[in-house]
Design a protein around this motif. Structure first.
Motif, PDB file in Angstrom:
ATOM      1  N   UNK A 184       0.847  -1.222   0.048  1.00 16.98           N
ATOM      2  CA  UNK A 184       0.027  -0.056   0.264  1.00 16.98           C
ATOM      3  C   UNK A 184       0.863   1.317  -0.129  1.00 16.98           C
ATOM      4  N   UNK A 185       2.197   1.154  -0.394  1.00 15.70           N
ATOM      5  CA  UNK A 185       2.965   2.294  -0.346  1.00 15.70           C
ATOM      6  C   UNK A 185       2.843   3.310   0.873  1.00 15.70           C
ATOM      7  N   UNK A 186       2.718   2.744   2.068  1.00 17.90           N
ATOM      8  CA  UNK A 186       2.482   3.387   3.359  1.00 17.90           C
ATOM      9  C   UNK A 186       3.514   3.015   4.591  1.00 17.90           C
ATOM     10  N   UNK A 187       3.033   3.471   5.775  1.00 15.49           N
ATOM     11  CA  UNK A 187       3.650   3.103   6.956  1.00 15.49           C
ATOM     12  C   UNK A 187       2.822   2.963   7.905  1.00 15.49           C
ATOM     13  N   UNK A 188       2.645   1.605   8.406  1.00 18.32           N
ATOM     14  CA  UNK A 188       1.787   1.104   9.343  1.00 18.32           C
ATOM     15  C   UNK A 188       2.189   0.600  10.715  1.00 18.32           C
ATOM     16  N   UNK A 189       1.271   0.579  11.758  1.00 18.64           N
ATOM     17  CA  UNK A 189       1.760  -0.176  13.010  1.00 18.64           C
ATOM     18  C   UNK A 189       0.679  -1.424  12.870  1.00 18.64           C
ATOM     19  N   UNK A 249       0.592   8.684  10.895  1.00 20.89           N
ATOM     20  CA  UNK A 249       0.316   9.796  10.071  1.00 20.89           C
ATOM     21  C   UNK A 249       1.718  10.188   9.380  1.00 20.89           C
ATOM     22  N   UNK A 250       1.191  10.862   8.331  1.00 16.54           N
ATOM     23  CA  UNK A 250       2.450  11.289   7.652  1.00 16.54           C
ATOM     24  C   UNK A 250       2.281  12.903   6.765  1.00 16.54           C
ATOM     25  N   UNK A 251       2.013  13.725   7.794  1.00 15.55           N
ATOM     26  CA  UNK A 251       1.453  15.111   7.297  1.00 15.55           C
ATOM     27  C   UNK A 251       2.693  15.733   6.528  1.00 15.55           C
ATOM     28  N   UNK A 252       3.679  15.443   6.435  1.00 18.06           N
ATOM     29  CA  UNK A 252       4.925  16.059   5.887  1.00 18.06           C
ATOM     30  C   UNK A 252       4.670  15.574   4.293  1.00 18.06           C
ATOM     31  N   UNK A 253       4.291  14.157   4.059  1.00 14.23           N
ATOM     32  CA  UNK A 253       4.183  13.825   2.744  1.00 14.23           C
ATOM     33  C   UNK A 253       3.133  14.154   1.974  1.00 14.23           C
ATOM     34  N   UNK A 254       2.236  14.619   2.631  1.00 13.18           N
ATOM     35  CA  UNK A 254       0.800  15.239   1.854  1.00 13.18           C
ATOM     36  C   UNK A 254       1.222  16.645   1.573  1.00 13.18           C
ATOM     37  N   UNK A 255       1.947  17.482   2.653  1.00 13.47           N
ATOM     38  CA  UNK A 255       2.314  18.999   2.486  1.00 13.47           C
ATOM     39  C   UNK A 255       3.383  18.742   1.080  1.00 13.47           C
TER      40      UNK A 255
END
Length: 184
Positions: free
Chosen positions: A152-157, A173-179
């Motif tokens: 899913x090209x993501x970072x999960x726990x 959460x990856x707010x910097x990726x969205x910004x």
């Protein structure tokens, strides 16, 4: 959600499941009636059998469609996203009904994107990505951080549910990726 012909009652819709068993010389039989009764009982439809199928809630409608499938009496049942567009209560209702079907000896193959639901209810998972099988086996073996992150090209726990230990996938959460995407 599949469209239902106007005015059709729940019991009539379930009876359509017996259509493959009908023919010129093989009309409606006691076996057909028995299978429809059995399917309606399994899906707990007794109190809505005379109701218009178009008036049902999402969870009720899914149970009716499952009853129609059960009435066919197939050994293998294929379902595509049976819980999509349902709230959590109706999702649970539908997955419990599917679980009951498997407990009675039917094989059910489900395409489902809700990983938490799949991990909790499915005996075996097959993770598919890039057009091929990436992992297969019990949920606790398949649902791993490296696999989910890669697929899913993501970072999960990955947490474990109280009680049964089913894997729960929580995105970080990856707010910097969205910004960064918005600035590009």
């Amino acid at each position: 959600r599949p469209l239902v012909p106007a005015g059709i009652q729940v019991e009539q819709l379930v009876q359509y499941g017996r259509h493959p068993h009908q023919g010129w010389f093989n009309q409606w039989s006691e076996e057909d009636a028995r299978m429809v009764r059995w399917a309606c009982e399994r899906m707990q439809l007794g109190d809505i059998l005379a109701q218009s199928a178009s008036s049902l809630s999402g969870g009720q409608a899914q149970r009716v469609w499952l009853a129609m499938v059960l009435a066919q009496d197939a050994d293998i049942i294929l379902l595509d996203e049976p819980t999509s567009a349902l709230d959590i209560g109706h999702q649970t209702e539908v997955m419990e009904a599917i679980h009951q079907i498997t407990a009675e000896g039917k094989t059910v193959l489900i395409v489902i994107h809700d990983l938490a639901t799949a991990a909790r209810y499915c005996d075996e998972l097959i993770a598919i990505g890039e057009g091929k099988i990436q992992a297969m086996g019990p949920a606790r073996e398949v649902v791993t951080k490296p696999l989910i992150d890669r697929l899913y090209q993501t970072d999960v726990d990955i947490l474990h549910a109280p009680g049964d230990g089913a894997p729960i996938i929580v995105p970080r959460r990856r707010p910097q990726a969205f910004a960064m995407q918005r600035q590009a």
